[in-house]
Design a protein around this motif. Structure first.
Motif, short mmCIF file in Angstrom:
data_model
loop_
_atom_site.label_atom_id
_atom_site.label_comp_id
_atom_site.label_asym_id
_atom_site.label_seq_id
_atom_site.Cartn_x
_atom_site.Cartn_y
_atom_site.Cartn_z
N LEU A 19 0.85 -1.18 0.00
CA LEU A 19 0.00 0.00 0.00
C LEU A 19 0.89 1.23 0.00
O LEU A 19 1.86 1.31 0.77
N LEU A 20 0.56 2.17 -0.86
CA LEU A 20 1.35 3.39 -1.03
C LEU A 20 0.56 4.59 -0.52
O LEU A 20 -0.60 4.79 -0.91
N ALA A 21 1.18 5.39 0.32
CA ALA A 21 0.56 6.64 0.80
C ALA A 21 1.59 7.75 0.66
O ALA A 21 2.15 8.24 1.65
N PRO A 22 1.87 8.18 -0.57
CA PRO A 22 2.88 9.21 -0.81
C PRO A 22 2.31 10.60 -0.62
O PRO A 22 1.13 10.79 -0.29
N ALA A 23 3.17 11.61 -0.85
CA ALA A 23 2.73 13.00 -0.95
C ALA A 23 1.91 13.47 0.25
O ALA A 23 0.97 14.25 0.10
N PHE A 24 2.25 12.97 1.46
CA PHE A 24 1.67 13.47 2.70
C PHE A 24 0.18 13.19 2.84
O PHE A 24 -0.53 13.85 3.61
N THR A 25 -0.32 12.18 2.11
CA THR A 25 -1.74 11.86 2.10
C THR A 25 -2.29 11.59 3.49
O THR A 25 -3.40 12.03 3.84
N LEU A 26 -1.56 10.84 4.31
CA LEU A 26 -2.06 10.47 5.64
C LEU A 26 -2.39 11.70 6.47
O LEU A 26 -3.32 11.67 7.29
N GLN A 27 -1.69 12.80 6.26
CA GLN A 27 -1.88 13.97 7.11
C GLN A 27 -3.18 14.72 6.83
O GLN A 27 -3.53 15.64 7.56
N LEU A 28 -3.89 14.32 5.79
CA LEU A 28 -5.20 14.89 5.51
C LEU A 28 -6.31 14.14 6.24
O LEU A 28 -7.46 14.57 6.21
N ALA A 29 -5.97 13.04 6.88
CA ALA A 29 -6.97 12.22 7.56
C ALA A 29 -7.39 12.86 8.88
O ALA A 29 -6.57 13.42 9.61
N ALA A 30 -8.68 12.77 9.19
CA ALA A 30 -9.18 13.29 10.46
C ALA A 30 -8.62 12.50 11.65
O ALA A 30 -8.41 13.06 12.72
N ASP A 31 -8.38 11.20 11.44
CA ASP A 31 -7.86 10.33 12.50
C ASP A 31 -6.79 9.43 11.89
O ASP A 31 -7.09 8.33 11.42
N PRO A 32 -5.53 9.86 11.88
CA PRO A 32 -4.46 9.06 11.26
C PRO A 32 -4.34 7.65 11.82
O PRO A 32 -4.08 6.71 11.07
N ALA A 33 -4.55 7.47 13.12
CA ALA A 33 -4.44 6.15 13.71
C ALA A 33 -5.51 5.21 13.16
O ALA A 33 -5.23 4.06 12.81
N ALA A 34 -6.74 5.70 13.07
CA ALA A 34 -7.82 4.87 12.53
C ALA A 34 -7.55 4.51 11.07
O ALA A 34 -7.83 3.39 10.63
N VAL A 35 -7.00 5.45 10.31
CA VAL A 35 -6.70 5.20 8.91
C VAL A 35 -5.59 4.15 8.78
O VAL A 35 -5.67 3.23 7.96
N LEU A 36 -4.55 4.26 9.60
CA LEU A 36 -3.48 3.26 9.55
C LEU A 36 -4.00 1.87 9.89
O LEU A 36 -3.59 0.87 9.28
N LYS A 37 -4.90 1.78 10.85
CA LYS A 37 -5.48 0.48 11.20
C LYS A 37 -6.31 -0.06 10.03
O LYS A 37 -6.29 -1.28 9.75
N HIS A 38 -7.02 0.83 9.34
CA HIS A 38 -7.78 0.39 8.17
C HIS A 38 -6.84 -0.10 7.08
O HIS A 38 -7.09 -1.15 6.46
N TRP A 39 -5.77 0.62 6.82
CA TRP A 39 -4.80 0.19 5.81
C TRP A 39 -4.19 -1.16 6.17
O TRP A 39 -3.95 -1.99 5.30
N HIS A 40 -3.96 -1.38 7.45
CA HIS A 40 -3.45 -2.68 7.92
C HIS A 40 -4.40 -3.79 7.48
O HIS A 40 -3.97 -4.87 7.04
N SER A 41 -5.70 -3.53 7.54
CA SER A 41 -6.69 -4.55 7.18
C SER A 41 -6.73 -4.83 5.68
O SER A 41 -7.24 -5.87 5.26
#
Length: 258
Positions: free
Chosen positions: A104-126
């Motif tokens: 899974l690729l999350a370039p260009a600072f994409t994660l930092q636009l998420a309201a809840d980065p931790a929840a997003v990372l857990k979703h990506w893990h799935s």
């Protein structure tokens, strides 16, 4: 919900990036994908700025993009280049079609636009297979944090001349929320022409310090394998907070089994 790029924000996004970047992150992503054979997924694929070159290299990559405006620009670009990419419309925080990906690729600072980065990372893990790879780039907004850019004052952020001769301009002002670790940016886009176009938008970016990112990756089921700064794989340091750099950090991580 994540934050979509709309109107001129979408139309000028790639032009601003291309004026300042020589494709360095495309090369880094291509090298990363070769270590994880199989289908890959890019979050925040936009209009194809990064994913289309990867596809032309023969790599098996699909994308997820929230903005309908970006998707339309991407379709136009794909038609011109003769490729048929699989770009899915959806929110990176929840999109799931039931498959598992090798990376899974999350370039260009994409994660930092998420309201809840931790929840997003857990979703990506799935979304990843066991031992699948995660490529992640974040940045620290040092210009704002150190006061190089004054708060609540408009400044010229980007200027570009398009191939058709029109000129694009982005003006920005920002506000800091240290408690929430957020930068709120007001954007004012202008594109010359007859008639000229303007677009106003707002973006909230969450900064994530290096120690916090290491903790987030561990809490969300990843093993951090390596990191480097400023898109330079040879700049691997023990503590980025102790060096002078542009604030860009790239992480390679592996999904640990549940």
């Amino acid at each position: 919900m994540s934050q979509p790029y709309l109107s001129l924000e979408a139309e000028l996004h790639d032009a601003f990036w291309d004026a300042e970047d020589d494709g360095s992150e495309v090369r880094l992503m291509a090298d990363f994908l070769k270590k994880f054979p199989g289908p890959a997924l890019e979050m925040g694929a936009g209009s194809g700025r990064l994913i289309y070159p990867l596809i032309r290299m023969g790599l098996e990559v699909e994308g997820v993009e929230l903005s309908l405006d970006m998707l339309e620009l991407g379709r136009e670009r794909a038609e011109k280049t003769g490729i048929r990419p699989a770009i899915h419309q959806g929110d990176m925080a929840v999109w799931n079609d039931g498959r598992k990906f090798s990376s899974l690729l999350a370039p260009a600072f994409t994660l930092q636009l998420a309201a809840d980065p931790a929840a997003v990372l857990k979703h990506w893990h799935s979304l990843l297979e066991n031992h699948g790879g995660l490529y992640l780039t974040v940045f620290m907004p040092y210009a704002e944090l150190l006061g190089d850019l004054p708060e609540n004052e408009w400044y010229v952020d980007h200027k570009v001349t398009l191939t058709d001769g029109r000129e694009g301009l982005l003006e920005t002002r920002h506000r800091l929320d240290h408690e929430r670790r957020q930068v709120t940016r007001d954007h004012r886009y202008t594109l010359t022409g007859d008639p000229p176009q303007t677009h106003l938008s707002q973006q909230v970016i969450r900064w994530i310090e290096h120690t916090e990112m290491l903790s987030l990756l561990e809490q969300c089921g990843f093993r951090m394998d390596r990191f480097f700064v400023d898109f330079d794989p040879d700049r691997r340091v023990a503590d980025p907070d102790r060096i002078d750099f542009d604030g860009i950090l790239t992480y390679h991580a592996t999904r640990l089994p549940d």
